[in-house]
Design a protein around this motif. Structure first.
Motif, PDB file in Angstrom:
ATOM      1  N   ASP A 212       0.861  -1.189   0.000  1.00 46.46           N
ATOM      2  CA  ASP A 212       0.000   0.000   0.000  1.00 46.46           C
ATOM      3  C   ASP A 212       0.900   1.244   0.000  1.00 46.46           C
ATOM      4  O   ASP A 212       2.090   1.146   0.315  1.00 46.46           O
ATOM      5  CB  ASP A 212      -0.860  -0.041   1.277  1.00 46.46           C
ATOM      6  CG  ASP A 212      -2.008   0.956   1.244  1.00 46.46           C
ATOM      7  OD1 ASP A 212      -2.217   1.617   0.214  1.00 46.46           O
ATOM      8  OD2 ASP A 212      -2.703   1.076   2.279  1.00 46.46           O
ATOM      9  N   GLY A 226      -6.386   6.834   3.406  1.00 46.60           N
ATOM     10  CA  GLY A 226      -6.903   5.465   3.315  1.00 46.60           C
ATOM     11  C   GLY A 226      -6.044   4.605   2.393  1.00 46.60           C
ATOM     12  O   GLY A 226      -6.165   3.382   2.378  1.00 46.60           O
ATOM     13  N   TYR A 269      -6.726  -9.716   7.216  1.00 39.43           N
ATOM     14  CA  TYR A 269      -5.677  -8.875   6.614  1.00 39.43           C
ATOM     15  C   TYR A 269      -4.530  -8.769   7.596  1.00 39.43           C
ATOM     16  O   TYR A 269      -4.731  -8.345   8.741  1.00 39.43           O
ATOM     17  CB  TYR A 269      -6.308  -7.515   6.343  1.00 39.43           C
ATOM     18  CG  TYR A 269      -5.415  -6.364   5.951  1.00 39.43           C
ATOM     19  CD1 TYR A 269      -4.357  -5.933   6.747  1.00 39.43           C
ATOM     20  CD2 TYR A 269      -5.681  -5.633   4.801  1.00 39.43           C
ATOM     21  CE1 TYR A 269      -3.589  -4.846   6.394  1.00 39.43           C
ATOM     22  CE2 TYR A 269      -4.916  -4.525   4.440  1.00 39.43           C
ATOM     23  CZ  TYR A 269      -3.876  -4.149   5.250  1.00 39.43           C
ATOM     24  OH  TYR A 269      -3.114  -3.054   4.903  1.00 39.43           O
ATOM     25  N   ASN A 285      -6.547  -6.479  10.109  1.00 41.85           N
ATOM     26  CA  ASN A 285      -7.858  -5.958   9.743  1.00 41.85           C
ATOM     27  C   ASN A 285      -8.772  -7.157   9.514  1.00 41.85           C
ATOM     28  O   ASN A 285      -8.310  -8.213   9.076  1.00 41.85           O
ATOM     29  CB  ASN A 285      -7.797  -5.105   8.477  1.00 41.85           C
ATOM     30  CG  ASN A 285      -7.064  -3.788   8.718  1.00 41.85           C
ATOM     31  OD1 ASN A 285      -7.147  -3.219   9.813  1.00 41.85           O
ATOM     32  ND2 ASN A 285      -6.331  -3.313   7.742  1.00 41.85           N
ATOM     33  N   ARG A 287     -10.973  -7.743   7.355  1.00 43.06           N
ATOM     34  CA  ARG A 287     -11.631  -7.538   6.056  1.00 43.06           C
ATOM     35  C   ARG A 287     -10.597  -7.362   4.959  1.00 43.06           C
ATOM     36  O   ARG A 287      -9.417  -7.248   5.230  1.00 43.06           O
ATOM     37  CB  ARG A 287     -12.430  -6.239   6.164  1.00 43.06           C
ATOM     38  CG  ARG A 287     -11.459  -5.159   6.679  1.00 43.06           C
ATOM     39  CD  ARG A 287     -11.945  -3.786   6.710  1.00 43.06           C
ATOM     40  NE  ARG A 287     -10.978  -2.930   7.353  1.00 43.06           N
ATOM     41  CZ  ARG A 287      -9.960  -2.335   6.738  1.00 43.06           C
ATOM     42  NH1 ARG A 287      -9.799  -2.496   5.438  1.00 43.06           N
ATOM     43  NH2 ARG A 287      -9.114  -1.582   7.403  1.00 43.06           N
ATOM     44  N   GLY A 289      -8.460  -5.261   2.376  1.00 44.73           N
ATOM     45  CA  GLY A 289      -7.919  -3.905   2.440  1.00 44.73           C
ATOM     46  C   GLY A 289      -8.371  -3.086   1.250  1.00 44.73           C
ATOM     47  O   GLY A 289      -8.713  -3.627   0.198  1.00 44.73           O
ATOM     48  N   ASP A 290      -8.369  -1.791   1.426  1.00 45.39           N
ATOM     49  CA  ASP A 290      -8.720  -0.878   0.347  1.00 45.39           C
ATOM     50  C   ASP A 290      -7.576   0.137   0.278  1.00 45.39           C
ATOM     51  O   ASP A 290      -7.366   0.846   1.263  1.00 45.39           O
ATOM     52  CB  ASP A 290     -10.046  -0.199   0.691  1.00 45.39           C
ATOM     53  CG  ASP A 290     -10.603   0.619  -0.457  1.00 45.39           C
ATOM     54  OD1 ASP A 290      -9.836   0.975  -1.354  1.00 45.39           O
ATOM     55  OD2 ASP A 290     -11.813   0.916  -0.431  1.00 45.39           O
ATOM     56  N   PRO A 291      -6.782   0.211  -0.758  1.00 48.71           N
ATOM     57  CA  PRO A 291      -6.947  -0.359  -2.103  1.00 48.71           C
ATOM     58  C   PRO A 291      -6.158  -1.647  -2.404  1.00 48.71           C
ATOM     59  O   PRO A 291      -5.907  -1.909  -3.583  1.00 48.71           O
ATOM     60  CB  PRO A 291      -6.447   0.783  -2.997  1.00 48.71           C
ATOM     61  CG  PRO A 291      -5.370   1.445  -2.201  1.00 48.71           C
ATOM     62  CD  PRO A 291      -5.692   1.217  -0.749  1.00 48.71           C
ATOM     63  N   GLU A 292      -5.826  -2.466  -1.424  1.00 49.99           N
ATOM     64  CA  GLU A 292      -5.148  -3.728  -1.751  1.00 49.99           C
ATOM     65  C   GLU A 292      -6.030  -4.630  -2.618  1.00 49.99           C
ATOM     66  O   GLU A 292      -5.559  -5.282  -3.554  1.00 49.99           O
ATOM     67  CB  GLU A 292      -4.779  -4.500  -0.472  1.00 49.99           C
ATOM     68  CG  GLU A 292      -3.582  -3.947   0.280  1.00 49.99           C
ATOM     69  CD  GLU A 292      -3.952  -2.884   1.293  1.00 49.99           C
ATOM     70  OE1 GLU A 292      -5.061  -2.318   1.196  1.00 49.99           O
ATOM     71  OE2 GLU A 292      -3.133  -2.609   2.182  1.00 49.99           O
TER      72      GLU A 292
HETATM   73  N1  GLY Z   1      -5.184  -0.160   2.938  1.00 53.56           N
HETATM   74  C1  GLY Z   1      -5.229  -0.330   4.333  1.00 53.56           C
HETATM   75  C2  GLY Z   1      -6.536  -0.720   4.862  1.00 53.56           C
HETATM   76  O1  GLY Z   1      -7.435  -1.144   4.155  1.00 53.56           O
HETATM   77  O2  GLY Z   1      -6.719  -0.629   6.075  1.00 53.56           O
END
Ligand code: GLY
Ligand code: AMP
Length: 421
Positions: A212, A226, A269, A285, A287, A289-292
């Motif tokens: 990231d 984010g 995660y 995490n 869930r 990841g965003d943007p993974e």
């Molecule tokens: N990219 C990190 C997250 O989703 O927490």
């Protein structure tokens, strides 16, 4: 099958595009979705944390399977509530989502089960935290216990910065209840790697690794966001490190959660740092990841929906999780000023031939026009056989997309390229 997806960001767009590949899927609802997701699913104006309405909607619409991807609905029990009505879900119940919901919980879990992580102390009394800071090693890291949109982590270079952070969290309540307890931990150094893993509580199948880029500006400067872009795989994640992670981190975490009576099912995660002393967990995490997700899922060769259902049915060991032997890069286009202050409402123009590669996050549809409606507006992912090619292809695609006040980092993937030579 009728599928419901809770959430409305780029990550959810990537999930939706991927599950559409499954022929059994007849209908996808996104709650609330967004203006870009509307091209791939029916968006319903129900917020991702409005659990009662989500459950009512799922029951009334005969949903066969619900996919819950954002942290807050998971932490407050969205999966529990849906399962109580007999709806099968992808995602952990709240008893397991606490692994992200409380950093004090996850740190204690790692300590108890000898999972490598930074040394730490937790405090729920401000004076104790402040006196600890008088003698602890500097730099140090101050973390709010609860969810804080990725902003509840302060790396303090001086004792003054450290105590200011504690006062702002514990006395001024900068993150509300999330900062009532703080974790103060050892500052670690080394490249960071994100590993998302499917698990049914028995088997764990890691996805391709990724990197990231959390800071707003080029050269990893500026505020934490984010996430401004990702690449996969992460070249710092060697096979030897991967093997150690499985043995020292992934399996022990799944086993620890079982031993605590908090079986984790869904996507776990692992935010890892590869230190001189081996890989250590920076954060969990509960869930994707965003943007993974926007680089990991486009590389997935196997069927996503079948894997998700296997995590629910505890049949993951028999289910194929295979990735393409290619590289992906996702560049996030944001609104100028993000993550602080930015304007919204500008028209977004995306040429037809690259739509499939675009994952929309902060946008709304108005009179058939797609308008910016958030800080992170969209991400563009390209896949190529090398990372270098994937990076140039993504930037090429970005150059074809336009909206007023667009901002993006120009150096996504550069640090990863350094590791390759
Ligand atoms: N990219 C990190 C997250 O989703 O927490
Ligand atoms: P988190 O929200 O826990 O992922 O933290 C945000 C970012 O802060 C991480 O991606 C790291 O870059 C950094 N960070 C968190 N904990 C530490 C630590 N113990 N040492 C060094 N950097 C850290």
């Amino acid at each position: 099958m009728k599928i419901l997806v809770v959430g409305g960001g780029g990550r959810e767009h990537a999930v939706i595009k991927k599950i559409k590949e499954n022929k059994e899927v007849e209908k996808i609802y996104a709650l609330p979705g967004n203006g870009g997701i509307a091209a791939d699913a029916e968006c319903v104006d129900i917020g991702a944390t409005d659990i009662e309405k989500i459950v009512d909607f799922a029951v009334e619409n005969d949903i066969d399977y619900a996919i819950v991807t954002p942290d807050d609905p998971l932490v407050i029990g969205c999966v529990n509530a849906l399962e109580e009505k007999g709806i099968k879900c992808f995602g952990p119940r709240k008893e397991a989502a606490i692994i992200e919901g409380s950093k004090a919980f996850s740190k204690k879990l790692m300590k108890k089960y000898h999972i490598p992580t930074a040394e730490f102390e937790t405090f729920d009394c401000m004076d104790d935290a402040l006196s600890y800071l008088e003698t602890c090693p500097i730099p140090t890291v101050i973390k709010a216990d609860g969810l804080a949109l990725g902003k509840g982590v302060i790396i303090a270079q001086t004792r003054q910065q450290a105590s200011d952070a504690v006062v702002s969290m514990m006395q001024d309540k900068a993150f509300g209840k999330s900062g009532e307890t703080v974790v103060i931990e050892e500052f670690l150094e080394g490249p960071e790697v994100s590993v998302l893993a499917f698990t049914d509580g028995k088997t764990v199948k890691p996805m391709v690794s990724s990197m990231d880029h959390k800071r707003a500006l080029d050269g990893d400067k500026g505020l934490n966001t984010g996430g401004m872009g990702t690449v996969a795989p992460n070249p710092y994640y060697s096979e030897a490190i991967e093997e150690r992670c499985m043995k020292e981190i992934f399996l022990p975490t799944i086993n620890a959660m079982n031993a605590e009576g908090r079986t984790f099912k869904g996507c776990l995660y692992f935010g890892l740092m590869i230190t001189e002393n081996g890989p250590k967990v920076i954060e969990y995490n509960c869930r994707f990841g965003d943007p993974e997700t926007q680089v990991v899922l486009p590389l997935l060769e196997s069927d996503l929906l079948s894997i998700m259902i296997a995590t629910t049915n505890e049949t993951l060991s028999e289910t194929e999780v295979k990735f393409k032997n290619s590289c992906a890069c996702c560049v996030i286009m944001a609104s100028e000023g993000y993550p602080v202050k930015y304007e919204k409402g500008f028209e977004i123009k995306i040429p037809e031939d690259i739509r499939e590669k675009v994952f929309v996050a902060g946008a709304k549809l108005e009179k058939e026009k797609l308008l910016t409606n958030g800080g992170r507006v969209l991400g563009v992912t390209e896949i190529r056989s090398t990372l270098r090619e994937a990076i140039s292809a993504s930037y090429e695609a970005v150059s074809k997309i336009s909206f007023e006040n667009a901002y993006y980092r120009k150096d996504i993937g550069q640090r990863a390229l350094l590791a390759e030579v």
